[in-house]
Each structure stands twice: as structure tokens, then as C-alpha cells.
Design a protein around this motif. Structure first.
Motif, PDB file in Angstrom:
ATOM      1  N   GLU A 151       0.823  -1.263  -0.119  1.00 30.04           N
ATOM      2  CA  GLU A 151      -0.197   0.501  -0.071  1.00 30.04           C
ATOM      3  C   GLU A 151       0.494   1.235  -0.224  1.00 30.04           C
ATOM      4  O   GLU A 151       1.997   1.060   0.543  1.00 30.04           O
ATOM      5  CB  GLU A 151      -1.092   0.130   1.508  1.00 30.04           C
ATOM      6  N   PRO A 152       0.293   2.207  -0.464  1.00 31.54           N
ATOM      7  CA  PRO A 152       0.933   3.471  -0.791  1.00 31.54           C
ATOM      8  C   PRO A 152       1.114   4.008   1.271  1.00 31.54           C
ATOM      9  O   PRO A 152       0.930   3.890   1.589  1.00 31.54           O
ATOM     10  CB  PRO A 152      -0.218   4.682  -0.904  1.00 31.54           C
ATOM     11  N   SER A 153       2.858   4.469   1.788  1.00 26.58           N
ATOM     12  CA  SER A 153       3.657   4.701   2.548  1.00 26.58           C
ATOM     13  C   SER A 153       3.030   6.701   3.047  1.00 26.58           C
ATOM     14  O   SER A 153       3.693   7.116   2.143  1.00 26.58           O
ATOM     15  CB  SER A 153       4.510   3.957   2.584  1.00 26.58           C
ATOM     16  N   ALA A 154       2.748   7.023   3.859  1.00 23.02           N
ATOM     17  CA  ALA A 154       3.227   7.785   4.592  1.00 23.02           C
ATOM     18  C   ALA A 154       4.219   8.608   5.305  1.00 23.02           C
ATOM     19  O   ALA A 154       4.216   9.316   6.108  1.00 23.02           O
ATOM     20  CB  ALA A 154       1.836   8.640   5.774  1.00 23.02           C
ATOM     21  N   PHE A 155       5.558   7.289   4.889  1.00 20.30           N
ATOM     22  CA  PHE A 155       6.242   7.125   5.774  1.00 20.30           C
ATOM     23  C   PHE A 155       7.340   7.426   4.802  1.00 20.30           C
ATOM     24  O   PHE A 155       8.131   6.529   4.662  1.00 20.30           O
ATOM     25  CB  PHE A 155       6.168   6.183   6.964  1.00 20.30           C
ATOM     26  N   GLY A 156       7.479   7.979   3.885  1.00 25.29           N
ATOM     27  CA  GLY A 156       8.735   8.023   2.624  1.00 25.29           C
ATOM     28  C   GLY A 156       8.893   6.339   2.355  1.00 25.29           C
ATOM     29  O   GLY A 156       7.261   5.768   1.332  1.00 25.29           O
ATOM     30  N   ARG A 157       9.794   5.951   2.336  1.00 24.91           N
ATOM     31  CA  ARG A 157      10.365   5.306   1.975  1.00 24.91           C
ATOM     32  C   ARG A 157      10.121   3.603   2.479  1.00 24.91           C
ATOM     33  O   ARG A 157      10.223   2.514   2.479  1.00 24.91           O
ATOM     34  CB  ARG A 157      12.151   4.608   1.575  1.00 24.91           C
ATOM     35  N   ALA A 158       9.583   3.995   3.852  1.00 27.22           N
ATOM     36  CA  ALA A 158       9.234   2.510   4.686  1.00 27.22           C
ATOM     37  C   ALA A 158       7.586   2.362   3.998  1.00 27.22           C
ATOM     38  O   ALA A 158       6.652   2.955   3.807  1.00 27.22           O
ATOM     39  CB  ALA A 158       9.506   3.406   6.206  1.00 27.22           C
ATOM     40  N   ARG A 159       7.437   0.642   4.707  1.00 24.13           N
ATOM     41  CA  ARG A 159       5.758   0.047   4.380  1.00 24.13           C
ATOM     42  C   ARG A 159       6.123  -0.407   5.405  1.00 24.13           C
ATOM     43  O   ARG A 159       6.558  -1.129   6.350  1.00 24.13           O
ATOM     44  CB  ARG A 159       6.389  -0.625   3.138  1.00 24.13           C
ATOM     45  N   PRO A 171      -0.161  10.238  21.712  1.00 19.93           N
ATOM     46  CA  PRO A 171      -1.023  10.235  21.322  1.00 19.93           C
ATOM     47  C   PRO A 171      -0.795  10.227  19.398  1.00 19.93           C
ATOM     48  O   PRO A 171      -1.151  10.360  19.175  1.00 19.93           O
ATOM     49  CB  PRO A 171      -1.297  11.349  21.803  1.00 19.93           C
ATOM     50  N   ASP A 172       0.297  11.466  19.169  1.00 21.62           N
ATOM     51  CA  ASP A 172       0.283  11.498  17.698  1.00 21.62           C
ATOM     52  C   ASP A 172       0.858  10.877  17.142  1.00 21.62           C
ATOM     53  O   ASP A 172       2.517  10.421  17.483  1.00 21.62           O
ATOM     54  CB  ASP A 172       0.900  12.363  17.498  1.00 21.62           C
ATOM     55  N   GLN A 173       0.229   9.703  16.255  1.00 13.73           N
ATOM     56  CA  GLN A 173       1.097   8.047  16.549  1.00 13.73           C
ATOM     57  C   GLN A 173       2.223   8.283  15.317  1.00 13.73           C
ATOM     58  O   GLN A 173       3.129   8.033  14.742  1.00 13.73           O
ATOM     59  CB  GLN A 173       0.377   7.521  15.916  1.00 13.73           C
ATOM     60  N   ASP A 174       1.281   8.846  14.445  1.00 14.57           N
ATOM     61  CA  ASP A 174       1.847   9.592  12.811  1.00 14.57           C
ATOM     62  C   ASP A 174       3.430  10.583  13.105  1.00 14.57           C
ATOM     63  O   ASP A 174       4.368  10.211  12.234  1.00 14.57           O
ATOM     64  CB  ASP A 174       1.237  10.079  11.832  1.00 14.57           C
ATOM     65  N   ASP A 175       3.633  11.160  14.170  1.00 17.47           N
ATOM     66  CA  ASP A 175       4.014  11.995  14.115  1.00 17.47           C
ATOM     67  C   ASP A 175       5.524  11.314  15.564  1.00 17.47           C
ATOM     68  O   ASP A 175       6.506  11.287  14.670  1.00 17.47           O
ATOM     69  CB  ASP A 175       4.043  13.157  15.024  1.00 17.47           C
ATOM     70  N   LEU A 176       5.131  10.091  16.169  1.00 18.18           N
ATOM     71  CA  LEU A 176       5.712   9.115  16.556  1.00 18.18           C
ATOM     72  C   LEU A 176       6.852   7.826  15.817  1.00 18.18           C
ATOM     73  O   LEU A 176       7.585   8.196  15.785  1.00 18.18           O
ATOM     74  CB  LEU A 176       5.117   8.529  17.718  1.00 18.18           C
ATOM     75  N   VAL A 177       5.357   7.705  14.571  1.00 21.66           N
ATOM     76  CA  VAL A 177       6.628   6.726  13.667  1.00 21.66           C
ATOM     77  C   VAL A 177       7.598   7.532  12.856  1.00 21.66           C
ATOM     78  O   VAL A 177       8.772   6.937  12.529  1.00 21.66           O
ATOM     79  CB  VAL A 177       6.047   6.245  12.336  1.00 21.66           C
ATOM     80  N   ARG A 178       7.268   8.717  12.111  1.00 16.79           N
ATOM     81  CA  ARG A 178       8.109   9.928  11.408  1.00 16.79           C
ATOM     82  C   ARG A 178       9.312  10.125  12.057  1.00 16.79           C
ATOM     83  O   ARG A 178      10.804   9.435  11.761  1.00 16.79           O
ATOM     84  CB  ARG A 178       7.367  10.681  10.904  1.00 16.79           C
ATOM     85  N   GLN A 179       8.976  10.391  13.463  1.00 19.41           N
ATOM     86  CA  GLN A 179      10.138  10.103  14.456  1.00 19.41           C
ATOM     87  C   GLN A 179      11.111   9.382  14.430  1.00 19.41           C
ATOM     88  O   GLN A 179      12.578   9.471  14.328  1.00 19.41           O
ATOM     89  CB  GLN A 179       9.836  11.277  15.510  1.00 19.41           C
ATOM     90  N   PHE A 180      11.043   8.728  15.247  1.00 22.80           N
ATOM     91  CA  PHE A 180      11.261   7.459  15.407  1.00 22.80           C
ATOM     92  C   PHE A 180      12.185   6.444  13.650  1.00 22.80           C
ATOM     93  O   PHE A 180      13.711   6.486  13.840  1.00 22.80           O
ATOM     94  CB  PHE A 180      10.330   6.412  15.760  1.00 22.80           C
ATOM     95  N   LEU A 181      11.616   6.975  12.692  1.00 22.69           N
ATOM     96  CA  LEU A 181      12.083   5.989  11.530  1.00 22.69           C
ATOM     97  C   LEU A 181      13.310   7.176  10.994  1.00 22.69           C
ATOM     98  O   LEU A 181      14.703   6.757  10.527  1.00 22.69           O
ATOM     99  CB  LEU A 181      10.965   6.516  10.358  1.00 22.69           C
ATOM    100  N   THR A 182      12.959   8.854  11.909  1.00 20.67           N
ATOM    101  CA  THR A 182      13.819   9.650  11.318  1.00 20.67           C
ATOM    102  C   THR A 182      15.025   9.514  12.606  1.00 20.67           C
ATOM    103  O   THR A 182      16.485   9.119  11.595  1.00 20.67           O
ATOM    104  CB  THR A 182      13.763  10.799  11.376  1.00 20.67           C
ATOM    105  N   ALA A 183      15.429   9.097  13.714  1.00 18.68           N
ATOM    106  CA  ALA A 183      16.357   8.851  14.851  1.00 18.68           C
ATOM    107  C   ALA A 183      16.867   7.554  14.294  1.00 18.68           C
ATOM    108  O   ALA A 183      18.323   7.512  14.560  1.00 18.68           O
ATOM    109  CB  ALA A 183      15.719   9.594  15.471  1.00 18.68           C
ATOM    110  N   GLY A 184      15.980   6.860  14.084  1.00 17.52           N
ATOM    111  CA  GLY A 184      16.782   5.301  14.817  1.00 17.52           C
ATOM    112  C   GLY A 184      16.967   4.668  13.091  1.00 17.52           C
ATOM    113  O   GLY A 184      18.447   3.942  12.943  1.00 17.52           O
TER     114      GLY A 184
END
Length: 363
Positions: free
Chosen positions: A297-305, A340-353
Motif C-alpha cells: 500500500e502507499p506509504s505516508a512514511f517515505g521509503r518505509a512500508r 497520542p500523535d502516532q504518525d509523528d511518533l513513527v516519523r520521528q522514530f524512522l528518522t532518528a532510528g
């Protein structure tokens, strides 16, 4: 030179290579007589003990109970050698209990081994072997912040209740060899047992190149500390917005190595408290059968699926790396509570991790 000095020099010449003293002399004598392994020396020592401390009529019974004399050289269809079992559980009589799949390539499946010691009062220690698959659930379930990790030709982890090791390259992905034991501690012995079991399973499945995997070293176990909310889990700049109502006392524990599964927990035990937040980065693709192709499916998290519940996959220098975000929910409503903001949580984790393990930018 005095007499004392001459006697000391003669003793050193007569007992080279650290064999001075009763223990060294006994080891050297046994080795010279063909007892070249730890297991053979244990048997010989127990034999001498039995005949020196008890009547001859009871020696046979004592030998049976105190040693593994006449016992198997390997256990659970070759999952481990008897010497490896003794290294973990100590000396005594080995008893094997088979169960589960007994097909030719299911080495060790559902098998347990116990070692019993003592003449009148007995103690029994047990180790269980099992092959486990992590095919479609994602690798995050293997994450444990209290784990000691090892990586290289052999990869896996050791926690207080189990050790596991991945099968070698060329074998089925998502398949691992697990060892559970009643013995706390002994981390290195449990890790070696799991690695040996993984090699035995690979040989049985004909996916081994014949070169045994080697256990290099275990990472230190991460300590529990107070979270740094500006650099969470030790990741620079990882600062998701925390719910101000989440006021309970929290601690943070992070593994001290990144392979095969870096892990961080915030809160209590994730097995018993849904509010505990779990982050994991899986750097060894052998850990799961999931691939990038599973996330269509299309991703809202760049190259991550998204590929499984709570787990995304991204390509890092041509290799699949998995990022897992789980937990942090209320006990009853199952909605995000800690962050509470799970999208922000995932984006930050993908970036920092991703940056922490040297990935190209994911977002």
C-alpha cells in the motif's frame, strides 16, 4: 641461593604450563591418559570419587547417579552434545524427553533434557529445545530490552528466561533455534547451546555450508534509567510529544547493541502492561520471512512500508531493516496514550532510528 629457592625452581621445572598444584596435576594426568575433554575428565573424577568414598558394593549405583557414564554423546537427535548440556547444567545423569515433530529435519523439536545429581537427595536441572518460526507476525515480538545480543556469522539474544540463535545464511528466514532453561545466569553457556542447536538444525535441513557459526561475544545488558524525553532511547533528537496526563513513574531500558534486534522499552513489563511503549529495529533480515514486497500500500512514511502490525520495513543500503512501534496504550480503550500523535511518533522514530544505524534518509 638458599634451599627454599632451589626447591621452588625444581618444582617449576617439573610442573610447567600451569600444572602446579593438585588440581593441575590431576588434569594433566587425566589428559595424558586420554581424558582429553571436560566430559571425559568429569566421568573419570566421579569414578575415582565413587570408589574412594563409598563401599564397593554401592559404587555401580553411585556411578549411575553421579555421572553420565554410559550415557549419550548427543541429545535430541543431535541438537546438542552431552558436553554442551553439562557446560550449562553441570555434571550428573542425562535424561532425554522427546516430543513434537520427529521428522528427519526437525532436530530438537519439542525435546527436553534434564541432568539429575545426588545420591540420596537429588536435584534436577532441565533445558528445552525448540525450533520457532516468525514468518508473518513481524520481528518485533522478539525484541527484549533486557537482552544480551550477539551478531556476526551467528546472531541472536539471551534473556533471563531463554536464548535463541538464527539459522545460518541460506536457511529458511524467520526460523530460529530456542533454548529455555531452569538455570538463571550462565548467559554464555546458553548462547553457545543455542548457536550449536542452530547449526545442528541447519545440517539436518541441508542448508548449512558446513562451517559452524561462532559466538564472538555478548553485549552488556542495558540498565534501567530515567528517560531523557528530548533524546528518547538514546536516539539524538528523538522527542515525540508525550501526553501530559501520562504521569505514572516510568523508566527506560535499551539494549547496548543493535544486532540482530535493537530494543527500547519505556514503562514496565510489556508482557503485563499495555501502557509500556516498545521500539525495535531489526537489522538482520534472517529474523523474519517478511520482505519489502509484503508492504504494497502507499506509504505516508517515505521509503518505509507497513508489513505487519506495528512493523514497517525500509531498504537500508540494499538490506531490509524493520522498525517496530508497539504498546503505549490504555488498558481498556486500546488507544494511544503515552504518545497520542502516532504518525509523528513513527516519523520521528524512522528518522532518528534510521540515522542511528546509518541508513539513507527514509523520509
Amino acid at each position: 641461593m638458599g634451599d627454599t629457592e632451589r626447591r621452588t625452581d625444581r618444582a617449576a621445572e617439573e610442573e610447567p604450563d600451569g600444572t602446579a598444584g593438585p588440581e593441575g596435576r590431576l588434569t594433566a594426568a587425566l589428559t595424558a591418559r586420554g581424558f582429553t575433554t571436560r566430559r571425559l575428565r568429569m566421568r573419570a573424577a566421579a569414578l575415582a570419587l565413587a570408589f574412594s568414598l563409598i563401599p564397593v558394593g554401592a559404587a555401580g549405583f553411585a556411578l549411575y547417579r553421579l555421572t553420565d557414564l554410559g550415557g549419550p554423546d548427543s541429545v535430541c537427535d543431535g541438537a546438542a552434545t552431552a558436553e554442551q548440556v553439562h557446560d550449562l547444567l553441570g555434571s550428573g545423569r542425562i535424561n532425554e524427553h522427546q516430543g513434537g515433530d520427529r521428522s528427519a529435519d526437525a532436530v530438537g523439536q519439542g525435546c527436553s533434557v534434564s541432568v539429575r545429581t545426588g545420591l540420596l537427595t537429588t536435584t534436577e536441572k532441565t533445558v528445552w529445545f525448540s525450533l520457532e518460526r516468525n514468518a508473518k507476525d513481524g520481528p518485533g515480538g522478539l525484541a527484549a530490552s533486557d537482552a544480551r545480543l550477539f551478531a556476526g556469522s551467528s546472531a541472536g539474544s539471551v534473556t533471563p528466561d531463554k536464548a535463541w540463535a538464527l539459522l545460518p545464511e541460506g536457511c529458511e528466514k524467520g526460523l530460529r533455534a530456542e533454548v529455555h532453561s531452569t538455570e538463571p545466569g550462565h548467559d554464555e553457556a546458553r548462547a553457545r547451546l543455542a548457536v550449536g542447536f542452530a547449526d545442528a538444525a541447519a545440517r539436518a535441513k541441508h542448508c548449512s555450508d558446513g562451517n559452524p557459526q561462532t559466538l564472538k561475544e555478548l553485549s552488556a545488558r542495558g540498565a534501567r534509567t530515567a528517560p531523557d524525553w528530548a533524546n528518547l532511547c538514546g536516539l539524538p533528537g528523538f522527542a515525540p510529544a508525550k501526553n501530559p496526563e501520562a504521569g505514572w513513574s516510568m523508566s527506560q531500558q535499551v539494549t547496548t547493541a543493535s544486532g540482530p534486534i535493537w530494543s527500547c522499552t519505556i514503562g514496565g513489563d510489556p508482557k503485563s502492561d499495555s501502557r509500556t511503549q516498545v521500539f525495535a529495529i531489526t537489522t538482520d533480515p534472517r529474523t523474519t520471512a517478511l520482505t519489502r514486497q509484503d508492504g504494497k500500500e502507499p506509504s505516508a512514511f517515505g521509503r518505509a512500508r507497513w508489513v505487519a502490525g506495528g512493523t514497517l520495513v525500509a531498504d537500508c543500503h540494499g538490506k531490509d531493516v524493520f522498525f517496530t512501534v508497539n504498546g503505549g496504550y490504555t488498558d481498556t480503550l486500546r488507544k494511544p496514550f503515552l504518545f497520542p500523535d502516532q504518525d509523528d511518533l513513527v516519523r520521528q522514530f524512522l528518522t532518528a532510528g534510521g540515522k542511528a544505524i546509518g541508513c539513507e534518509p527514509i523520509l
